[in-house]
Design a protein around this motif. Structure first.
Motif, short mmCIF file in Angstrom:
data_model
loop_
_atom_site.label_atom_id
_atom_site.label_comp_id
_atom_site.label_asym_id
_atom_site.label_seq_id
_atom_site.Cartn_x
_atom_site.Cartn_y
_atom_site.Cartn_z
N ARG A 206 -128.09 31.97 -4.45
CA ARG A 206 -127.53 31.42 -5.67
C ARG A 206 -126.00 31.44 -5.64
O ARG A 206 -125.34 30.48 -6.03
N GLU A 207 -125.45 32.57 -5.18
CA GLU A 207 -123.99 32.69 -5.13
C GLU A 207 -123.40 31.73 -4.10
O GLU A 207 -122.38 31.08 -4.34
N ARG A 208 -124.05 31.63 -2.94
CA ARG A 208 -123.55 30.70 -1.92
C ARG A 208 -123.63 29.26 -2.40
O ARG A 208 -122.75 28.44 -2.13
N LEU A 209 -124.70 28.94 -3.12
CA LEU A 209 -124.86 27.58 -3.64
C LEU A 209 -123.77 27.27 -4.64
O LEU A 209 -123.25 26.14 -4.69
N ARG A 210 -123.38 28.27 -5.44
CA ARG A 210 -122.34 28.06 -6.45
C ARG A 210 -121.03 27.63 -5.81
O ARG A 210 -120.25 26.88 -6.42
N TRP A 211 -120.79 28.09 -4.57
CA TRP A 211 -119.52 27.79 -3.92
C TRP A 211 -119.65 26.74 -2.82
O TRP A 211 -118.71 26.52 -2.05
N THR A 212 -120.78 26.08 -2.75
CA THR A 212 -120.97 25.02 -1.75
C THR A 212 -120.32 23.73 -2.25
O THR A 212 -120.68 23.23 -3.31
N PRO A 213 -119.37 23.17 -1.51
CA PRO A 213 -118.66 21.99 -2.00
C PRO A 213 -119.43 20.70 -1.78
O PRO A 213 -120.46 20.67 -1.10
N ALA A 214 -118.91 19.63 -2.36
CA ALA A 214 -119.45 18.30 -2.10
C ALA A 214 -119.39 18.01 -0.60
O ALA A 214 -118.49 18.47 0.09
N ARG A 215 -120.36 17.23 -0.13
CA ARG A 215 -120.41 16.92 1.31
C ARG A 215 -121.36 15.75 1.55
O ARG A 215 -122.15 15.40 0.67
N ASN A 216 -121.31 15.19 2.74
CA ASN A 216 -122.30 14.19 3.13
C ASN A 216 -123.61 14.91 3.45
O ASN A 216 -123.61 15.95 4.12
N VAL A 217 -124.72 14.33 3.00
CA VAL A 217 -126.04 14.92 3.22
C VAL A 217 -127.00 13.83 3.66
O VAL A 217 -126.95 12.70 3.16
N THR A 218 -127.87 14.18 4.60
CA THR A 218 -128.81 13.21 5.17
C THR A 218 -130.19 13.32 4.54
O THR A 218 -130.77 14.40 4.46
N LEU A 219 -130.67 12.17 4.08
CA LEU A 219 -132.07 12.00 3.68
C LEU A 219 -132.82 11.50 4.91
O LEU A 219 -132.45 10.48 5.48
#
Length: 230
Positions: A206-219
């Motif tokens: 949860r804490e790591r997710l809170r600080w994960t920035p915007a990024r390109n993600v693959t579907l």
């Protein structure tokens, strides 16, 4: 009417909220379009096994004006949204591993998008020659998010053949691979809406997710069309 729901298996209110917000953002629109194309234009019943808030079933119904839909899911919270998602859609809270509340041989199409696969029930409720549309993640799906999401089983393709091969013949498969920029909100929601949503309080996720920035993600998802063996 509902079947017994094992504790801890139904999506929670925060998971459903995250899923609804993420799907409304359009990030999975390419997948929804592929599922609707695979389903074609049925004129009768379409059953979505593990329908969640009804996003994919609604897209199929939009493309098939004579069809009606039934959403099955273990989450009553999700199905309250599904029941409002389309005028021709009904919903039932149901454990997919129990016999479904659907008569034999009445469905034109069954959808299974990232959901458990009860091959015997798929076969039972479909009409002779009916279609099963299965969407399953490919290796590389959401890979940029690392261990914030659960890893894709490299043997998934083999498991699909083992699970479905006795009841269905696969006619086609379409690989939907699409990389796009995710906002910080989309990154949060795609993690929180999936199986990892049950485990946000483990391993500092949860804490790591809170600080994960915007990024390109693959579907990266395979959409398979399977024909019912008579």
């Amino acid at each position: 009417m509902h079947a017994r729901i094992p504790a801890g298996t139904a999506d929670t209110a925060p998971m459903v909220e995250a899923r609804s917000a993420f799907l409304a953002s359009g990030a999975y629109a390419p997948l929804a379009n592929a599922v609707a194309a695979a389903a074609g234009t049925p004129s009768g019943l379409v059953v979505d096994a593990g329908a969640g808030p009804g996003y994919y079933l609604s897209r199929v119904l939009d493309a098939a004006p004579s069809a009606v839909g039934l959403a099955l899911d273990v989450s009553a919270i999700a199905l309250r949204r599904a029941a409002r998602a389309h005028a021709r859609l009904g919903a039932a809270v149901w454990n997919l591993w129990e016999p479904w509340p659907v008569a034999d041989g009445v469905a034109d199409v069954v959808l299974d998008v990232f959901s458990p696969r009860n091959a015997a029930e798929f076969h039972r409720v479909l009409k002779p020659g009916g279609l099963l549309v299965v969407a399953a993640p490919l290796p590389g799906h959401l890979a940029e998010l690392g261990d914030l999401v659960l890893a894709v089983d490299e043997r998934k393709e083999q498991r699909l053949e083992t699970t479905l091969g006795a009841y269905f013949t696969r006619e086609s498969v379409t690989e939907v691979v699409h990389t796009s920029p995710f906002t910080t909100r989309q990154v949060h929601d795609v993690v929180a809406m999936g199986p990892a949503g049950f485990h946000l309080d483990r391993d500092g996720r949860r804490e790591r997710l809170r600080w994960t920035p915007a990024r390109n993600v693959t579907l990266a998802v395979a959409v398979g069309v399977w024909r019912r063996n008579d």
